[in-house]
Design an enzyme around this catalytic site. Structure first.
Site, short mmCIF file in Angstrom:
data_model
loop_
_atom_site.label_atom_id
_atom_site.label_comp_id
_atom_site.label_asym_id
_atom_site.label_seq_id
_atom_site.Cartn_x
_atom_site.Cartn_y
_atom_site.Cartn_z
N HIS A 82 0.79 -1.21 0.02
CA HIS A 82 -0.26 -0.17 0.12
C HIS A 82 0.75 1.35 -0.06
CE1 HIS A 82 -3.45 2.50 0.70
NE2 HIS A 82 -2.64 3.28 1.85
N ASP A 161 -15.12 3.09 8.35
CA ASP A 161 -14.08 4.08 7.92
C ASP A 161 -14.66 5.01 7.01
OD1 ASP A 161 -11.33 5.35 7.31
OD2 ASP A 161 -11.63 4.40 5.56
N ARG A 168 -14.53 13.24 9.49
CA ARG A 168 -13.36 13.76 9.86
C ARG A 168 -13.08 15.01 8.75
NH1 ARG A 168 -9.69 9.10 9.12
NH2 ARG A 168 -8.06 10.89 9.60
N SER A 183 -7.51 4.06 9.64
CA SER A 183 -8.33 4.05 8.52
C SER A 183 -7.61 3.33 7.38
CB SER A 183 -8.54 5.61 8.19
OG SER A 183 -8.85 5.91 6.92
N LYS A 187 -8.92 -0.94 5.99
CA LYS A 187 -9.15 -1.29 4.53
C LYS A 187 -8.41 -2.32 4.24
CE LYS A 187 -9.12 3.50 3.83
NZ LYS A 187 -9.18 4.71 3.71
N1 URA Z 1 -6.09 8.07 3.97
C1 URA Z 1 -6.94 7.17 4.25
O1 URA Z 1 -7.17 6.27 3.61
N2 URA Z 1 -7.23 7.54 5.61
C2 URA Z 1 -6.91 8.72 6.20
O2 URA Z 1 -7.61 8.91 7.35
C3 URA Z 1 -6.16 9.61 5.52
C4 URA Z 1 -5.50 9.15 4.49
#
Ligand code: URA
Ligand code: CA
Length: 439
Positions: A82, A161, A168, A183, A187
């Site tokens: 990632h 998320d 947020r 976050s 994922k």
């Molecule tokens: N990318 C994400 O997937 N989550 C965040 O909180 C910030 C950047």
């Protein structure tokens, strides 16, 4: 449990328990905890932070808020990679087939581009016929047969998320390391891999512009991995200039083919080799980093990495001829050069401005609804440290019409900083953080 008490507890700097965090995330996902309470909690977390255990609990609560992909039908350790997002980041296109050609399964879920960063899914879709909307079954079968598949992120993963990130975004609580780390990791974990190699970018083109912040984020994500038994290693890498020379979808596919032919830009090859080496090590494919790097290089030289890219493209409905003939990719109507107005050296580049310029040309999205034009973007000729002649070409703008090209040329010109003296060489990889480095 009452949400009010938990918000107060966090505001006062105490740690929330596993059950308390689960309760908050479950209630929020169901819609029974209102946005205003979750927003207050996020602000309390922003100021008070979270312990390693709390951050891991938050991550797993978000993982379990939706579907968790079961990749157990794929043989061997599944390692995902990632990137926190950069400009011209072509690594996944190169890395997925390259690592697969070394015998390690790569089951990759990727996103689309938004803002100044491009998305792997958009890049792959510039290959005629290429499909990324695989079913979970097709995805698993493809990884079993050719060891590499890249599919679009399904909406069913980590719905908590999605809700939290949107909240947020409008409550000034994005920039909190435990919230960002949980976050991203939620994922990734929901997508089913056993281990993760994280490319945490730093510099003006990155989400984390400052090196300390990028390092803190990397450490927090590696710690989450350790707490939830997912082997995780992070590299903190340079995004003070774009990666490689191509920024734009078809242009980056072209760059990936060149890289797999062994003719890629050095910074891109170096990063892919470093990330791939970590993936091979996490998968226990090799005994040490030297052996892993040697295997990677052997598969590149033999052409097997390139061939595997062809196999992956064919399996996903694309025209695999592209690995021998990139002229089948969409081509821009207008290609114009950006030239230097003095001789000297490139001493700096603004990757954010270059990414935004490519986006404005149509390579990326300013909103979720924007249309992508696969053929447009920027092809850089010079990077930081390169010598330039007066009137020499710095970059090519690939555009849909002359007006767009004219605006882009001016912006690209301003994004290059020229000087008389060659700048000191910068490393591309600043740090490697593994679980052993945490204590
Ligand atoms: N990318 C994400 O997937 N989550 C965040 O909180 C910030 C950047
Ligand atoms: Ca690139």
């Amino acid at each position: 449990m009452r949400a009010y008490d938990l918000i107060l507890k966090k505001r006062q700097g105490h740690a929330l328990s596993t059950e308390e965090i689960q309760y908050l995330i479950e209630e929020y996902t169901k819609g029974s905890l209102p946005d205003y309470q979750m927003a207050a909690l996020c602000m309390a977390i922003y100021f008070q932070g979270m312990s390693e255990a709390e951050t891991a609990d938050l991550t797993m609560s978000m993982v379990h808020s939706g579907e968790v992909l079961d990749l157990s039908a794929i043989e061997g350790a599944k390692i995902d990679k990632h990137s926190t997002g950069g400009v011209g980041d072509t690594t996944t296109l190169v890395l997925a087939p390259w690592v697969a050609s070394c015998g390690v399964p790569v089951a990759k879920m990727s996103g689309r581009g938004l803002g100044h960063t491009g998305g792997t899914i958009d890049k792959l879709e510039s290959i005629p016929g290429f499909r990324t909307d695989l079913t979970n079954n097709q995805f698993i079968q493809q990884v079993n047969s050719i060891k590499a598949a890249v599919m679009g992120q399904t909406a069913a993963l980590a719905p908590a998320d999605k809700l939290l990130y949107a909240l947020r975004d409008v409550t000034a609580t994005v920039e909190s390391i435990p919230l960002i780390a949980s976050s991203i990791m939620s994922k990734k974990i929901a997508a089913g891999a056993d281990g993760f190699v994280l490319d945490v970018k730093t510099g003006r083109g990155a989400f984390m512009a400052q090196l300390d912040d990028a390092q803190a984020l990397a450490r927090t994500m590696v710690a989450i991995g350790r707490n939830v038994s997912r082997r995780t290693v992070a590299l903190v890498t340079d995004m003070s200039q774009p990666l490689g020379l191509a920024i734009g979808n078809a242009l980056e596919v072209n760059e990936a083919v060149a890289a797999l032919q062994g003719n890629g830009p050095n910074d891109l090859l170096e990063l892919c080799l470093a990330l791939g080496t970590e993936m091979l090590l996490l998968a226990d494919r090799c005994a040490d980093a030297d052996e892993a790097a040697d295997l990677m290089m052997a598969k590149l030289r033999s052409g097997e990495a390139l061939e595997r890219f062809g196999a992956m493209i064919a399996a996903q409905g694309g025209d695999a001829k592209v690995i021998a003939d990139t002229s089948i990719l969409p081509q821009a109507e207008i290609v114009e050069s950006v030239t230097a107005s003095q001789a000297g050296f490139v001493i700096g580049m603004d990757p954010l401005e270059l990414g935004l310029t490519a986006m404005t040309l149509g390579a990326g999205r300013s909103t979720k609804e924007s249309v992508i034009y696969p053929e447009v973007g920027l092809q850089l000729v010079k990077k930081v440290g390169d010598a330039v002649q007066d009137g020499g070409v710095l970059a090519y703008v690939h555009a849909r019409d002359r007006d767009a090209a004219a605006v882009a040329k001016q912006r690209v010109n301003r994004a290059f900083e020229l000087g008389d003296k060659a700048p000191a060489q910068q490393p591309h990889i600043f740090a490697r953080i593994s679980p052993e480095d945490l204590d």
